[in-house]
Design a protein around this motif. Structure first.
Motif, short mmCIF file in Angstrom:
data_model
loop_
_atom_site.label_atom_id
_atom_site.label_comp_id
_atom_site.label_asym_id
_atom_site.label_seq_id
_atom_site.Cartn_x
_atom_site.Cartn_y
_atom_site.Cartn_z
N UNK A 251 0.81 -1.22 0.00
CA UNK A 251 0.00 0.00 0.00
C UNK A 251 0.84 1.26 0.00
N UNK A 252 2.12 1.14 0.30
CA UNK A 252 2.99 2.30 0.30
C UNK A 252 2.75 3.25 1.45
N UNK A 253 2.24 2.75 2.54
CA UNK A 253 1.99 3.59 3.70
C UNK A 253 2.20 2.81 4.97
N UNK A 254 2.57 3.53 6.02
CA UNK A 254 2.77 2.92 7.32
C UNK A 254 1.48 3.03 8.13
N UNK A 255 1.10 1.94 8.78
CA UNK A 255 -0.14 1.90 9.55
C UNK A 255 0.18 2.19 11.01
N UNK A 256 -0.55 3.12 11.59
CA UNK A 256 -0.31 3.52 12.98
C UNK A 256 -0.62 2.38 13.93
N UNK A 257 0.17 2.32 15.02
CA UNK A 257 -0.02 1.30 16.06
C UNK A 257 -0.90 1.84 17.17
N UNK A 258 -1.75 0.97 17.71
CA UNK A 258 -2.63 1.33 18.82
C UNK A 258 -2.41 0.34 19.95
N UNK A 259 -1.88 0.84 21.06
CA UNK A 259 -1.65 0.01 22.23
C UNK A 259 -2.87 0.08 23.15
N UNK A 260 -3.52 -1.05 23.34
CA UNK A 260 -4.70 -1.09 24.21
C UNK A 260 -4.29 -1.35 25.65
N UNK A 261 -4.97 -0.73 26.61
CA UNK A 261 -4.67 -1.05 28.01
C UNK A 261 -5.07 -2.47 28.34
N UNK A 262 -4.45 -3.01 29.36
CA UNK A 262 -4.76 -4.37 29.77
C UNK A 262 -6.22 -4.47 30.18
#
Length: 474
Positions: free
Chosen positions: A363-374
């Motif tokens: 896709x030529x793009x970086x996908x943002x990371x989402x850290x969920x709380x425990x």
């Protein structure tokens, strides 16, 4: 640009207006005039851009002039899946309301007899999956020599499903003088080779860069543990958000689809499932429930990843990161359709890092990371938490145990050291009597252990000491 500038008939413009559309999408504005001019066409567009109407609308106007003949369809549309074929048929019914065009839908999982009867009457539009079409053709129920228009939809999906040899054979059965339209979200080399072989000087329309994703879709990568129960906890956490109105959840395996749907229902979610092991009526019934809003979550395998146009899907969840990068584009394309916005979450376990790298490369793009709380949830009682079934020996012991509160039983046991002398004396007095007892079988011993608190004891006329309340080994 309004639809009226594209050259469509008044009847068709009225049908489009009745459907609630006023302006064409970019792929429609670019493709419809060329199709009406009888040009071969290659349309490269991502899902959700309205490419189905880009060939359905001009086909209706073209086919309005002419007459169908028995077993000789005038046009042919090839779709990779039953759901896509059924959806195209719905588009023809909606937009062709003012035209007297006949249509037949050839898909697996439904009665072949009804399909043969429709072909014998003659159809203007034949919508089919390659497998069922080849089956009926080999039986002699279809003649393709009168077909003047061919549409190959979702060509890259056809490639993934192994239909390219069937499509090549079908093309050889069609007249050489025909109009051919090919639509695909991507253009890998085998599809380019297919187009070069069977299309005549086609016009290429590209409304988005190949393998690009919809800019209206917010994308997130969610790191999760490898354990399935942890992934399900994260999923329930996200599904519980207020903004999640309707969602499609994609899994790589059919077994995962079934297990996840069952788990969601047990947690109170209104969910359904669709996968390849289901019969066609079942799959259509689940889709109808989802479209009507009776369920708002649909757990699916990749059979539903392409072409399903369901309005109002707010979220897409990739419970499993897709194995093929192209599948990612098509999966998340179920949301953000028709100019609406959407959100896509992709769960990534430690072993999925390479899959995400391939998706980002494509896709030529970086996908943002989402850290969920425990997430701390009240554990549900599973099989390991259920009370263990007692063995036969334990059952005998339970039957023999006096039914009294625990504290009342514990008092004599606490006095055991002080009462040892009387108990030893009781044993000595009992010993001679044991010699006089008749020989008892194991069954008699079991009955004895079970009934000794309810009747007279054999060989002992006094009270039974507390320390003798134990199971007689069998």
């Amino acid at each position: 640009m309004p639809f009226a500038d594209l050259g469509l008939s008044d009847e068709l413009l009225q049908a489009v207006t009745d459907a609630g559309y006023s302006e064409p999408t970019p792929i429609q504005a670019a493709a419809i005039p060329s199709v009406l001019m009888m040009r071969d066409l290659i349309g490269i567009a991502q899902t959700g851009t309205g490419k189905t109407a880009a060939f359905v609308l001009p086909m209706i106007d073209i086919l309005a002039h002419g007459r169908s003949r028995a077993r000789m369809p005038r046009s042919l549309i090839l779709e990779p899946t039953r759901e896509l074929a059924a959806q195209v048929a719905e588009n023809f019914e909606k937009y062709g309301a003012g035209h007297k065009l006949s249509m037949a839908l050839l898909i697996g999982g439904v009665s072949m007899g009804d399909q043969i009867k429709a072909l014998e009457k003659g159809v203007d539009v034949l919508i089919a999956t390659p497998g069922r079409l080849m089956d009926l053709f080999q039986r002699g129920n279809i003649l393709l020599t009168g077909c003047s228009m061919l549409v190959i939809d979702e060509a890259d999906r056809m490639l993934d499903m192994g239909f390219i040899p069937d499509i090549e054979e079908i093309c050889t059965k069609l007249p050489k003088q025909r109009q051919t339209l090919l639509f695909s979200a991507t253009m890998p080399p085998p599809i380019k080779k297919l187009a070069d072989k069977f299309l005549d000087n086609p016009k290429t329309i590209e409304v988005a860069r190949p393998a690009s994703t919809n800019i209206n879709i917010t994308q997130w990568v969610v790191p999760v543990p490898a354990q399935s129960f942890e992934k399900r906890k994260r999923l329930r956490q996200l599904l519980g958000q207020d903004e999640v109105r309707t969602a499609i959840i994609f899994c790589n395996r059919k077994t995962t689809v079934r297990e996840l749907n069952k788990s969601l229902k047990q947690h109170g979610f209104r969910s359904g499932e669709i996968h390849g092991d289901m019969e066609q009526p079942q799959r259509l019934a689940e889709l109808d429930l989802f479209k009507r809003g009776d369920i708002n979550i649909l757990v699916a395998s990749d059979v539903a990843a392409r072409g399903l146009d369901i309005k109002g899907v707010s979220h897409v969840f990739n419970f499993d990161a897709p194995w093929h990068p192209d599948d990612y584009v098509h999966r998340i394309g179920r949301t953000g359709r028709g100019g609406a916005t959407g959100v896509a979450f992709t769960f990534v376990a430690p072993d999925d890092a390479e899959n995400i790298e391939n998706i980002e490369k494509l896709t030529g793009q970086s996908i943002a990371r989402l850290e969920l709380p425990a997430v701390e949830e009240e554990p549900r009682r599973g099989r390991r938490d259920r009370p263990r079934r007692a063995s036969s020996d334990e059952a005998v012991a339970d039957a023999a145990e006096p039914v009294a509160p625990r504290r009342e039983r514990s008092a004599p046991r606490e006095q055991a050291p002080r009462d040892r002398a009387p108990r030893e004396q009781a044993l000595q007095e009992r010993a001679p009597r044991e010699q006089d007892r008749p020989v008892r079988s194991r069954r008699d011993d079991r009955s004895y252990a079970r009934d000794r608190d309810d009747g007279p004891d054999i060989g002992w006329n006094g009270p039974i000491p507390a320390f003798l309340h134990a199971t007689i080994p069998l």
